[in-house]
Design an enzyme around this catalytic site. Structure first.
Site, PDB file in Angstrom:
ATOM      1  CB  CYS A 249      15.241  34.639  -1.895  1.00 28.28           C
ATOM      2  SG  CYS A 249      15.382  36.314  -2.550  1.00 28.28           S
TER       3      CYS A 249
ATOM      4  CB  CYS B 298      13.800  37.704  -0.400  1.00 28.77           C
ATOM      5  SG  CYS B 298      13.340  37.276  -2.084  1.00 28.77           S
TER       6      CYS B 298
END
Length: 325
Positions: free
Chosen positions: A65, A62
């Site tokens: 993230c 991700c």
């Protein structure tokens, strides 16, 4: 073993017992830690009975993230031990992720940050957020949990970061928050005025400067913001006549009055280095022009920009080399 909500997990010998956070030698406990499905009950649910706990649900693949997590860590550490951050890799802890999804946590879209307080989810947000929004989120969590507010200095730093990144409205909101905590904070009054100037609300900026308590009216933060407002207004007319002014300089490079006016226009347009260049050119060729007006105007610019601003430091060094050469 799989994590089951409400079940006390087995002891994990790789982590401190009793929900404690490891303390670096000579330092206070680090409020940032990694969590797993085996330690979630202790590190999040149980720990949230003493202080708010943020859980950063992320995954190695991700990219948002990777942008958000360092911001979370920075803001949580700045909160001075009043909030904890537990980072949970949803890929490595699928059983936990599945069970939390079943109770309504939208983990199908990460990053997701959930704030736990008294064993319950208090608030959450999804997606990467700028530092200012993360600070506001934590501020609201702390208020809801009765944990006070983030220190004024942290809010000031966040507001200044917003200003540097062109988010004047967000900065104004943060400066206003500081004034609710510290009504005589000169950095907040000056910063609020500067933010309003950037937003085009010069009347609001003037009102803010006039509303600043008398005890701090001559503080450098206030006088600097006032100088910025005055220079903005002075430069507006020059900006409207910039083409004519440049033509005057092209016809006569020693038209110092035109260079002086052009400097005002450039400063109003945010072209600080170029504004300083015009004044330094005047000083280099005729230091005493118009009763030392170029040097005096540079001093005003330094005050308006801030004495530690990078543009101020560069221009001041250049001015010093001229004066003392």
């Amino acid at each position: 073993m799989d994590y089951i909500i409400g079940q006390t997990p087995r002891h994990d010998s790789s982590r401190p017992a009793g929900g404690a956070v490891a303390t670096p030698p000579g330092g206070r406990p680090d409020p940032v830690m990694d969590g797993t499905q085996n330690t979630f009950m202790r590190d999040v649910v149980e720990a949230s009975r003493d202080m708010p706990v943020l859980v950063d649900f992320w995954a190695p693949w991700c990219n948002p993230c990777k942008q958000l997590t360092p911001v979370l860590e920075k803001v949580v550490r700045a909160a001075g031990g009043r909030v904890r951050l537990v980072k949970v890799d949803v890929e490595a802890n699928r059983a936990l992720a599945q069970q939390l999804t079943q109770i309504g946590l939208p983990l199908q879209s990460i990053p997701l940050v959930a704030a736990f307080w008294q064993g319950q989810i208090l608030d959450l947000f999804q997606g990467a957020k700028p530092e200012s929004e993360v600070r506001r989120f934590i501020e609201n969590v702390l208020k809801s949990a009765g944990g006070g507010t983030l220190p004024a200095a942290d809010l000031i730093n966040a507001a200044r970061a917003d200003m540097e990144e062109g988010r004047a409205e967000a900065a104004a909101a943060l400066f206003s928050q500081v004034l609710e905590i510290e009504p005589e904070n000169p950095a907040a009054w000056g910063g609020l005025a500067r933010a309003l100037i950037e937003m085009g609300d010069e009347e609001g900026a003037e009102t803010a400067l006039n509303d600043a308590p008398a005890a701090i009216a001559e503080h450098a933060e206030i006088t600097g913001a006032r100088a910025a407002l005055e220079l903005k207004r002075e430069g507006r007319k020059a900006a409207e006549e910039a083409e004519e002014i440049r033509a005057r300089i092209a016809a006569n490079p020693k038209d110092y009055a035109a260079r002086f006016e052009l400097s005002a226009a450039l400063n109003a347009a945010g072209k600080r280095a170029e504004a300083a260049d015009e004044l330094l050119t005047i000083m280099k060729e005729d230091r005493q022009w118009n009763d030392d007006a170029a040097r005096k105007q540079l001093i005003r610019l330094f005050e308006a920009w801030g004495q530690t601003d990078p543009d101020t430091l560069v221009a001041r060094r250049r001015m010093s080399s001229l004066l003392f050469s």
